[in-house]
Write a protein that holds these residues in place. Structure first.
Motif, PDB file in Angstrom:
ATOM      1  N   ALA A  88       0.830  -1.204   0.000  1.00  0.00           N
ATOM      2  CA  ALA A  88       0.000   0.000   0.000  1.00  0.00           C
ATOM      3  C   ALA A  88       0.862   1.251   0.000  1.00  0.00           C
ATOM      4  N   LEU A  89       1.997   1.195   0.751  1.00  0.00           N
ATOM      5  CA  LEU A  89       2.891   2.350   0.797  1.00  0.00           C
ATOM      6  C   LEU A  89       3.509   2.614  -0.573  1.00  0.00           C
ATOM      7  N   VAL A  90       3.913   1.533  -1.257  1.00  0.00           N
ATOM      8  CA  VAL A  90       4.478   1.689  -2.604  1.00  0.00           C
ATOM      9  C   VAL A  90       3.423   2.239  -3.563  1.00  0.00           C
ATOM     10  N   ALA A  91       2.198   1.705  -3.464  1.00  0.00           N
ATOM     11  CA  ALA A  91       1.135   2.151  -4.362  1.00  0.00           C
ATOM     12  C   ALA A  91       0.806   3.617  -4.155  1.00  0.00           C
ATOM     13  N   SER A  92       0.939   4.084  -2.903  1.00  0.00           N
ATOM     14  CA  SER A  92       0.606   5.488  -2.633  1.00  0.00           C
ATOM     15  C   SER A  92       1.596   6.438  -3.275  1.00  0.00           C
ATOM     16  N   ARG A  93       2.730   5.920  -3.732  1.00  0.00           N
ATOM     17  CA  ARG A  93       3.729   6.759  -4.396  1.00  0.00           C
ATOM     18  C   ARG A  93       3.938   6.310  -5.842  1.00  0.00           C
ATOM     19  N   SER A  94       2.906   5.711  -6.445  1.00  0.00           N
ATOM     20  CA  SER A  94       3.037   5.248  -7.827  1.00  0.00           C
ATOM     21  C   SER A  94       3.459   6.405  -8.720  1.00  0.00           C
ATOM     22  N   PRO A  95       4.511   6.212  -9.514  1.00  0.00           N
ATOM     23  CA  PRO A  95       5.002   7.319 -10.348  1.00  0.00           C
ATOM     24  C   PRO A  95       3.971   7.708 -11.407  1.00  0.00           C
ATOM     25  N   LEU A  96       3.845   8.998 -11.624  1.00  0.00           N
ATOM     26  CA  LEU A  96       2.924   9.539 -12.625  1.00  0.00           C
ATOM     27  C   LEU A  96       3.681  10.476 -13.553  1.00  0.00           C
ATOM     28  N   LYS A 110      -2.234  24.412 -12.558  1.00  0.00           N
ATOM     29  CA  LYS A 110      -2.386  24.112 -11.130  1.00  0.00           C
ATOM     30  C   LYS A 110      -2.698  22.630 -10.983  1.00  0.00           C
ATOM     31  N   THR A 111      -1.646  21.834 -11.068  1.00  0.00           N
ATOM     32  CA  THR A 111      -1.814  20.386 -11.042  1.00  0.00           C
ATOM     33  C   THR A 111      -2.117  19.895  -9.636  1.00  0.00           C
ATOM     34  N   THR A 112      -3.122  19.039  -9.525  1.00  0.00           N
ATOM     35  CA  THR A 112      -3.369  18.317  -8.276  1.00  0.00           C
ATOM     36  C   THR A 112      -2.974  16.865  -8.482  1.00  0.00           C
ATOM     37  N   GLU A 113      -2.649  16.172  -7.396  1.00  0.00           N
ATOM     38  CA  GLU A 113      -2.162  14.804  -7.502  1.00  0.00           C
ATOM     39  C   GLU A 113      -3.141  13.838  -6.838  1.00  0.00           C
ATOM     40  N   PRO A 114      -3.408  12.709  -7.482  1.00  0.00           N
ATOM     41  CA  PRO A 114      -4.282  11.706  -6.858  1.00  0.00           C
ATOM     42  C   PRO A 114      -3.601  11.041  -5.671  1.00  0.00           C
ATOM     43  N   ARG A 115      -4.406  10.531  -4.774  1.00  0.00           N
ATOM     44  CA  ARG A 115      -3.874   9.868  -3.585  1.00  0.00           C
ATOM     45  C   ARG A 115      -4.550   8.519  -3.397  1.00  0.00           C
ATOM     46  N   GLY A 116      -3.928   7.702  -2.563  1.00  0.00           N
ATOM     47  CA  GLY A 116      -4.521   6.439  -2.172  1.00  0.00           C
ATOM     48  C   GLY A 116      -4.771   5.515  -3.350  1.00  0.00           C
ATOM     49  N   PRO A 117      -5.843   4.741  -3.282  1.00  0.00           N
ATOM     50  CA  PRO A 117      -6.118   3.759  -4.342  1.00  0.00           C
ATOM     51  C   PRO A 117      -6.361   4.412  -5.699  1.00  0.00           C
ATOM     52  N   GLU A 118      -6.875   5.661  -5.704  1.00  0.00           N
ATOM     53  CA  GLU A 118      -7.086   6.333  -6.987  1.00  0.00           C
ATOM     54  C   GLU A 118      -5.763   6.554  -7.716  1.00  0.00           C
ATOM     55  N   ARG A 119      -4.704   6.851  -6.955  1.00  0.00           N
ATOM     56  CA  ARG A 119      -3.405   7.086  -7.580  1.00  0.00           C
ATOM     57  C   ARG A 119      -2.888   5.811  -8.237  1.00  0.00           C
ATOM     58  N   GLU A 120      -3.026   4.683  -7.533  1.00  0.00           N
ATOM     59  CA  GLU A 120      -2.551   3.419  -8.092  1.00  0.00           C
ATOM     60  C   GLU A 120      -3.318   3.071  -9.365  1.00  0.00           C
ATOM     61  N   ALA A 121      -4.654   3.242  -9.320  1.00  0.00           N
ATOM     62  CA  ALA A 121      -5.468   2.921 -10.496  1.00  0.00           C
ATOM     63  C   ALA A 121      -5.159   3.870 -11.650  1.00  0.00           C
ATOM     64  N   LYS A 136     -14.101   6.369 -10.313  1.00  0.00           N
ATOM     65  CA  LYS A 136     -15.078   6.722  -9.272  1.00  0.00           C
ATOM     66  C   LYS A 136     -14.710   8.032  -8.574  1.00  0.00           C
ATOM     67  N   VAL A 137     -14.359   9.026  -9.403  1.00  0.00           N
ATOM     68  CA  VAL A 137     -14.088  10.372  -8.897  1.00  0.00           C
ATOM     69  C   VAL A 137     -14.878  11.359  -9.743  1.00  0.00           C
ATOM     70  N   ARG A 138     -14.821  12.634  -9.379  1.00  0.00           N
ATOM     71  CA  ARG A 138     -15.539  13.644 -10.137  1.00  0.00           C
ATOM     72  C   ARG A 138     -14.747  14.054 -11.379  1.00  0.00           C
ATOM     73  N   ARG A 139     -15.473  14.576 -12.372  1.00  0.00           N
ATOM     74  CA  ARG A 139     -14.826  15.043 -13.602  1.00  0.00           C
ATOM     75  C   ARG A 139     -13.808  16.135 -13.297  1.00  0.00           C
ATOM     76  N   ALA A 140     -14.163  17.039 -12.379  1.00  0.00           N
ATOM     77  CA  ALA A 140     -13.259  18.134 -12.043  1.00  0.00           C
ATOM     78  C   ALA A 140     -11.964  17.617 -11.422  1.00  0.00           C
ATOM     79  N   THR A 141     -12.046  16.476 -10.727  1.00  0.00           N
ATOM     80  CA  THR A 141     -10.840  15.902 -10.112  1.00  0.00           C
ATOM     81  C   THR A 141      -9.852  15.464 -11.185  1.00  0.00           C
ATOM     82  N   VAL A 142     -10.351  14.757 -12.204  1.00  0.00           N
ATOM     83  CA  VAL A 142      -9.467  14.320 -13.293  1.00  0.00           C
ATOM     84  C   VAL A 142      -8.925  15.524 -14.046  1.00  0.00           C
TER      85      VAL A 142
END
Length: 747
Positions: free
Chosen positions: A10-18, A57-68, A43-49
């Protein structure tokens, strides 16, 4: 230990390179994905993507969304690897010794860093160093760039071809499709979403510049539908974001909406005038046309469509105006490719389609000097309007200006060919059945125009003519002697029917005629077909005639069948399979279902435009209105199509009654309701070994065949009629969903 391993994973997935934001966007667009599709998958909002792809102004995904999200981008990167950055130009030859600043260090990379690469289109972002892929900072600096040629954003990453490139080298002049939806993305970049998933960068900063770009670079438009015709002008659909970018309001004020246009003093209208662009008489409204006078055969015209100004009527286009740009481009693109590029409402487009298939003029043969001239195109309605016959004129027409002000014309003065609106009380036997089943004729009015001979020129008035079923026109004749209790159903076959349970084929309300009245040719011909003699008193006939609507019907039929096939409904299905396929077909692809509705509206609206009435314009009865100046203002053609459609339906009803003894309970336009013991059309339609009754109703998707409209209980029908104290309430109006909100006014 397994819990520790899971925690490490889970720790590795939370830092998946993008990859950087630009690369994320490039990969999504390369695969033809929309922001909504990615958001739904994660399973996120359009504005999030959108924030994940924003360069500013880039935002970064976190948690399972980042891995996916990382998994998605990695798979897309395998399919669409980023183009290699161009190598640095070789240094110029030096005659002397190079200075240290001119010498490349021994450890210099073979390609320039991303920050040193000249900024280009998003689709050509250089490959990012894998060592820094996972970090949001530092990002390559987005430098200012000159307006490049329009860059398509699709997997093949083609460059838009300059306007002066020969067609043989560039392919079709309209290689990017008939239209584009202009929008502004989260980074403020104006994009044009074309058909087929193509997206172009739009460098234009104003509406005049947008028009110039469309004509010079965008390569939008549609080839002509007929040899003597003209290519369709490019269509630009402006979203609310695009309206804001170009200084236009997102919605019209009440005054502007009533006027149907922006005021002449609006800054955008002034910009167009300064740039020597003109607007048609409609002005800058929901369907603005911007043009310059044609020079020779070259046209310079762009059509605008503004959905937020109610350009796309929700009665016909559903919620298409709410779709994202790519999906909106798809819906309008399918309609344009199968029908024609929209020229306005579906009604306007239906009428324009007639003209596009039969242009009024064509080029003549060369004269003695080798020059060609415009001449009448045979089979068309010509370029000049013709007066209708007095009986064909609607109330208020200039031909009727001498009538008393409150004079009401009767059947002997007015041609009244309209669709059915008829119902009757149910018999005792029908009340013992369980269901009321509605069947609806597919594209009934389009089928009514197929093979129909209509007048092309002005009417000729004749007295005591001999009726000719092949001569289009309007006939004053007495059909009150036609008795439906005994009619001819074949060459030497007669049938005895219960005339009290049948509507008259000669009037929209189904009432038996009471004396002489005006009828179109198909109506009078049907009286002869039923076995009765007719003796017209007078007529307005059109010796110059032809099958003007054949091409129009075929174009719309093919569009309808192709779209229904895409929705899983095919022309060669068995009745059972057809009913199954029709059940819920709209849910299979709601966007294509919108196209089906628009095609149907094009048929009815186009025919309605043939007798367009005045709309405001300060009109007074007896004065001409704008539509009368069109050669396509032809109420006689509209009357002939409606007459033939109603007669086609009555013929099937008679065949069915003669064979089964079943009679309709209600008819509304192209929908017929029967009482039945079962809920399906197959419970009362006669089929033998899969074959229908010859000349009767047949289930299928082709125009003229029928589909299931809806089923309600007989108790529902009786309860509704009792509730509104209306024993002849037209149940066909409500058979689809059973909802009755008010008493039937007949309107």
């Amino acid at each position: 230990m397994s819990e520790l391993f899971d925690a490490v994973d889970a720790l590795v997935a939370s830092r998946s390179p993008l990859p950087p934001a630009e690369e994320r966007k490039r990969l999504r667009i390369a695969h033809g994905l929309t922001l909504d599709e990615v958001a739904a998958a994660l399973k996120v909002r359009r504005a999030t993507v959108s924030g994940w792809e924003s360069v500013k102004k880039t935002t970064e995904p976190r948690g399972p969304e980042r891995e996916a999200y990382a998994r998605l981008l990695n798979k897309l990167a395998e399919l669409y690897p980023a183009p290699a950055a161009p190598p640095e130009p070789a240094p110029a030859a030096q005659t002397g010794r190079s200075t240290p600043s001119q010498q490349a260090p021994a450890t210099a990379p073979t390609t320039a860093p991303a920050s040193d690469t000249p900024a280009g289109p998003v689709a050509e972002t250089p490959q990012t160093d894998p060592a820094v892929v996972g970090h949001a900072e530092p990002r390559p600096t987005r430098t200012a760039r000159p307006s490049p040629p329009s860059t398509p954003r699709r997997p093949d990453v083609r460059k838009a071809t300059p306007a002066d490139t020969p067609a043989s080298a560039a392919g079709s002049r309209f290689e990017n499709g008939p239209l584009a939806v202009v929008d502004v993305d989260a980074d403020g970049q104006v994009l044009a979403y074309c058909t087929g998933g193509l997206v172009l960068d739009v460098p234009a900063k104003s509406i005049p510049a947008l028009v110039e770009w469309t004509l010079r670079e965008a390569r939008l438009g549609q080839p002509k539908l007929s040899g003597p015709g003209k290519d369709a002008d490019p269509l630009l659909v402006l979203t609310e974001a695009a309206l804001e970018r170009y200084g236009l309001p997102a919605a019209l004020t009440d005054a502007e909406r009533r006027a149907g246009r922006l005021p002449e003093g609006h800054k955008v209208v002034k910009q167009l005038a300064r740039a020597e662009w003109k607007l048609t008489k409609r002005g800058f409204g929901p369907w603005a046309r911007i043009y310059r006078p044609a020079k020779g055969s070259e046209r310079a015209c762009v059509q605008l469509c503004i959905p937020s100004w109610h350009a796309l009527d929700p009665r016909h286009w559903g919620d298409v105006a709410q779709l994202p740009p790519a999906e909106l481009a798809r819906v309008l693109g399918v309609y344009a490719s199968r029908v024609m590029t929209p020229r306005g409402s579906t009604a306007v487009t239906g009428l324009e389609l007639m003209t596009a298939l039969h242009p009024p003029t064509r080029a003549s043969e060369p004269d003695a000097d080798g020059r060609r001239h415009a001449e009448h195109n045979p089979g068309s309605l010509g370029k000049d309007p013709v007066d209708c016959a007095p009986c064909e004129a609607p109330d208020g027409h200039p031909l009727l200006k001498d009538l008393p002000r409150f004079h009401v014309r009767g059947p002997q003065e007015k041609l009244f060919e309209e669709a059915y609106d008829w119902a009757r009380p149910m018999t005792d036997a029908e009340c013992t059945l369980r269901h009321l089943v509605g069947i609806d004729v597919n594209m009934a009015f389009a089928a009514g125009g197929n093979g129909l001979i209509v007048g092309l020129g002005a009417p000729h008035h004749v007295r005591k003519p001999v009726f000719d079923p092949k001569l289009p026109g309007s006939w004053l004749v007495d059909l009150s002697h036609v008795d439906l209790s005994r009619v001819r159903t074949g060459k030497d076959t007669w049938a005895d029917l219960d005339a009290d349970l049948l509507p008259s084929p000669f009037t929209p309300k189904g009432d038996r005629p009471q004396g002489p009245a005006w009828y179109a040719t198909p109506t009078v011909a049907y009286a002869v077909e039923l076995g009765y003699e007719v003796r017209p008193i007078e007529a307005y006939v059109r010796p110059e005639n032809g099958r003007y609507l054949d091409g129009w019907y075929q174009r719309l039929r093919d569009a309808y069948l192709a779209t229904m096939a895409d929705l899983g409904v095919h022309a060669d299905m068995t009745p059972e399979d057809f009913l199954t396929a029709m059940d819920g077909y709209r849910d299979r692809d709601p966007e294509l279902a919108i196209v089906v509705s628009a095609i149907k509206a094009t048929v009815k609206g186009g025919l309605g435009k043939l007798r367009e009435r005045p709309r405001g314009e300060g009109w007074r009865p007896g004065e001409p209105w704008r539509a009368l100046s069109r050669p396509t203002w032809r109420p006689d053609i509209r009357a002939a199509v409606i007459s033939r459609t109603r007669i086609n339906l009555h013929r099937k009803i008679v065949k069915h009654a003669a064979y089964t003894g079943q009679y309709p309970v209600a008819i509304l336009s192209d929908c017929v309701v029967y009482a039945s013991n079962g809920p399906s059309p197959l419970d009362f339609l006669p089929y033998r070994e899969g074959k229908p009754l010859p000349g009767g109703f047949k289930l299928g998707i082709n125009p003229g065949l029928v589909k299931h409209e809806g089923t309600q209980s007989v108790l529902w029908g009786e309860e509704v009629r009792e509730r509104f104290d209306a024993p002849e309430l037209n149940l066909a109006r409500y058979i689809k969903d059973g909802t009755v909100t008010d008493a039937d006014s007949g309107e």
